[in-house]
Design a protein around this motif. Structure first.
Motif, PDB file in Angstrom:
ATOM      1  N   ASN A   1       0.817  -1.633  -0.121  1.00 47.98           N
ATOM      2  CA  ASN A   1      -0.501  -0.158   0.330  1.00 47.98           C
ATOM      3  C   ASN A   1       1.155   1.677   0.181  1.00 47.98           C
ATOM      4  OD1 ASN A   1      -2.352  -1.308   0.309  1.00 47.98           O
ATOM      5  ND2 ASN A   1      -2.943  -1.339   2.679  1.00 47.98           N
ATOM      6  N   GLY A   2       0.296   1.789  -1.138  1.00 50.83           N
ATOM      7  CA  GLY A   2       1.712   3.508  -1.189  1.00 50.83           C
ATOM      8  C   GLY A   2       2.434   3.190  -2.049  1.00 50.83           C
ATOM      9  N   ARG A   3       3.338   2.050  -1.641  1.00 50.19           N
ATOM     10  CA  ARG A   3       4.362   1.424  -2.990  1.00 50.19           C
ATOM     11  C   ARG A   3       4.009   1.357  -4.382  1.00 50.19           C
ATOM     12  NH1 ARG A   3       5.675  -0.587   1.900  1.00 50.19           N
ATOM     13  NH2 ARG A   3       7.285   0.536   3.046  1.00 50.19           N
ATOM     14  N   LEU A   4       2.551   0.824  -4.792  1.00 47.15           N
ATOM     15  CA  LEU A   4       2.248   0.224  -6.070  1.00 47.15           C
ATOM     16  C   LEU A   4       0.689   1.203  -6.256  1.00 47.15           C
ATOM     17  CD1 LEU A   4       2.787  -2.507  -6.517  1.00 47.15           C
ATOM     18  CD2 LEU A   4       4.179  -1.338  -7.223  1.00 47.15           C
ATOM     19  N   GLU A   5       0.340   1.435  -7.210  1.00 40.86           N
ATOM     20  CA  GLU A   5      -0.895   1.810  -7.895  1.00 40.86           C
ATOM     21  C   GLU A   5      -1.833   1.030  -7.512  1.00 40.86           C
ATOM     22  OE1 GLU A   5      -0.265   4.361 -11.125  1.00 40.86           O
ATOM     23  OE2 GLU A   5       0.978   5.644 -10.781  1.00 40.86           O
ATOM     24  N   TYR A   6      -1.875  -0.462  -8.010  1.00 41.74           N
ATOM     25  CA  TYR A   6      -2.373  -1.403  -7.443  1.00 41.74           C
ATOM     26  C   TYR A   6      -2.463  -1.943  -6.714  1.00 41.74           C
ATOM     27  CZ  TYR A   6       0.708  -4.070 -10.156  1.00 41.74           C
ATOM     28  OH  TYR A   6       2.622  -4.839  -9.931  1.00 41.74           O
ATOM     29  N   ALA A   7      -2.980  -2.982  -6.252  1.00 39.62           N
ATOM     30  CA  ALA A   7      -3.152  -4.109  -4.550  1.00 39.62           C
ATOM     31  C   ALA A   7      -2.910  -5.577  -5.216  1.00 39.62           C
ATOM     32  CB  ALA A   7      -4.410  -3.781  -3.888  1.00 39.62           C
ATOM     33  N   PRO A   8      -2.181  -5.657  -5.368  1.00 38.16           N
ATOM     34  CA  PRO A   8      -1.833  -7.400  -6.008  1.00 38.16           C
ATOM     35  C   PRO A   8      -2.288  -7.901  -4.544  1.00 38.16           C
ATOM     36  CG  PRO A   8       0.347  -6.746  -4.944  1.00 38.16           C
ATOM     37  CD  PRO A   8      -0.354  -5.262  -4.473  1.00 38.16           C
TER      38      PRO A   8
ATOM     39  N   ASP B   1       9.858  -4.254  -7.691  1.00 37.45           N
ATOM     40  CA  ASP B   1      11.049  -4.391  -9.194  1.00 37.45           C
ATOM     41  C   ASP B   1      10.770  -3.449  -9.718  1.00 37.45           C
ATOM     42  OD1 ASP B   1      13.023  -5.319 -11.000  1.00 37.45           O
ATOM     43  OD2 ASP B   1      12.626  -6.970  -9.121  1.00 37.45           O
ATOM     44  N   TYR B   2      11.321  -3.625 -11.403  1.00 32.35           N
ATOM     45  CA  TYR B   2      10.742  -3.136 -12.343  1.00 32.35           C
ATOM     46  C   TYR B   2      11.031  -3.322 -13.186  1.00 32.35           C
ATOM     47  CZ  TYR B   2      10.775   1.660 -15.250  1.00 32.35           C
ATOM     48  OH  TYR B   2      10.412   2.120 -16.167  1.00 32.35           O
ATOM     49  N   LEU B   3       9.085  -3.228 -14.009  1.00 35.80           N
ATOM     50  CA  LEU B   3       9.496  -4.301 -15.273  1.00 35.80           C
ATOM     51  C   LEU B   3       8.456  -4.318 -16.206  1.00 35.80           C
ATOM     52  CD1 LEU B   3      10.396  -7.446 -15.605  1.00 35.80           C
ATOM     53  CD2 LEU B   3       8.056  -8.050 -15.084  1.00 35.80           C
ATOM     54  N   ASN B   4       8.634  -4.141 -17.708  1.00 36.16           N
ATOM     55  CA  ASN B   4       7.659  -3.662 -18.420  1.00 36.16           C
ATOM     56  C   ASN B   4       7.419  -2.535 -18.196  1.00 36.16           C
ATOM     57  OD1 ASN B   4       6.419  -3.906 -21.127  1.00 36.16           O
ATOM     58  ND2 ASN B   4       4.563  -4.357 -20.037  1.00 36.16           N
ATOM     59  N   GLY B   5       8.390  -1.265 -17.842  1.00 35.45           N
ATOM     60  CA  GLY B   5       8.891   0.134 -18.120  1.00 35.45           C
ATOM     61  C   GLY B   5       7.871   0.344 -17.173  1.00 35.45           C
ATOM     62  N   GLN B   6       7.267  -0.196 -15.747  1.00 38.92           N
ATOM     63  CA  GLN B   6       6.828   0.088 -14.803  1.00 38.92           C
ATOM     64  C   GLN B   6       7.256  -0.318 -13.278  1.00 38.92           C
ATOM     65  OE1 GLN B   6       2.714  -1.660 -14.288  1.00 38.92           O
ATOM     66  NE2 GLN B   6       2.672  -2.173 -16.153  1.00 38.92           N
ATOM     67  N   ARG B   7       6.842   0.049 -12.480  1.00 38.40           N
ATOM     68  CA  ARG B   7       6.891  -0.766 -11.046  1.00 38.40           C
ATOM     69  C   ARG B   7       6.107  -2.003 -10.808  1.00 38.40           C
ATOM     70  NH1 ARG B   7       8.005   3.402  -6.675  1.00 38.40           N
ATOM     71  NH2 ARG B   7       9.022   1.786  -5.216  1.00 38.40           N
ATOM     72  N   VAL B   8       6.908  -2.792 -10.233  1.00 41.17           N
ATOM     73  CA  VAL B   8       5.862  -4.300 -10.233  1.00 41.17           C
ATOM     74  C   VAL B   8       5.729  -4.765  -9.049  1.00 41.17           C
ATOM     75  CG1 VAL B   8       5.604  -4.387 -12.751  1.00 41.17           C
ATOM     76  CG2 VAL B   8       6.760  -6.030 -11.054  1.00 41.17           C
TER      77      VAL B   8
END
Length: 272
Positions: free
Chosen positions: A164-171, A189-196
């Protein structure tokens, strides 16, 4: 220097052409930049593929002779032309009256250019291969840098809120210890041009990284795999569910990874 300036050094680094000072600056930047590290890995992989897979075909003497014979012949000597048949050839055609050696050289160059273009096209990664290569690179980089886990916990109610707060979605995070795949933590991590989000599970002593990407942001994603891919000794599989793309990678067996993906889908309320 920002990433744009360092990116100009990456091709030379991949070709081992950087000086000592520039190499040192770049190494310091790569230690802190996952995007540039991934791009350098892609350039080195492309360089290796071109060196190992590109072939050169020289036209045989017989082929050069046939091509030369099919091209317009050189001008006939004046002594061989009957006096009653003066040449009426347009002057612009003289541009094409090259010597046989020049014709053969041009033909060989054309054949080589076509072969190079075809080889380059065949060496291009498919979207599926490109994403698989990125997944393996990120997995290996995390292991080498001893940065496989940011939040260490076997409790999904601890791991899931950490994002929460580290990404724009909730895995989604599932507890699959009963299936033989205990949760051990997660990381960014960083994958496909985005933080994941990356969820880390284990099968015996083998880590399983699950990269969770938003479906709309993973345009390179392929359809679900019916089986696993093998890249650089690692097993990879992919599936989609609930608007998310999942890429799992491990050095465990392909059968273990298939059981893991089936268990995940069952935990998500889907079908294996």
């Amino acid at each position: 220097m920002d990433c744009n300036e360092y990116c100009e050094l990456l091709p030379a680094c991949a070709d081992d052409e950087l000086g000592a000072a520039e190499s040192l600056r770049l190494e310091q930047h790569l230690a802190q930049c996952a995007a540039c590290t991934a791009e350098l890995g892609r350039l080195r992989a492309l360089r290796a593929a071109v060196r190992e897979g590109t072939t050169y075909h020289r036209a045989s003497p017989a082929l050069r002779a046939r091509i030369a014979a099919a091209l317009p012949a050189a001008a006939v000597p004046a002594a061989a032309v009957p006096a009653a048949a003066p040449a009426s050839r347009p002057r612009w055609l003289e541009w094409f009256a090259w010597r046989p050696a020049a014709n053969a050289g041009l033909a060989a160059l054309t054949v080589a250019s076509m072969a190079f273009g075809l080889t380059s096209f065949m060496l291009q990664d498919s979207p599926q291969d490109a994403m698989a290569r990125e997944v393996v690179t990120s997995h290996v980089r995390a292991l080498i840098a001893d940065h496989a886990i940011d939040v260490v916990s076997t409790d999904r109610h601890t791991v899931k809120p950490w994002f929460n707060g580290r990404l724009e979605y909730a895995p989604p995070v599932h507890d699959m210890a009963a299936e033989g795949f205990p949760l051990v933590g997660g990381r960014l991590d960083y994958l496909n041009g985005q933080r994941v989000a990356v969820l880390v599970y284990r099968r015996n002593q083998h880590p399983i990284d699950v990269f969770v990407l938003r479906g709309a942001g993973s345009r390179k994603a392929a359809p679900d795999f019916d089986s696993t891919l093998t890249r650089q000794g690692y097993q990879i599989t992919h599936w989609q569910a609930g608007g998310m793309d999942y890429w799992a990678v491990t050095d465990a067996s392909a059968a273990d990874l298939q059981r893991f993906s089936q268990a995940w889908r069952m935990a998500s309320g889907g079908t294996p």
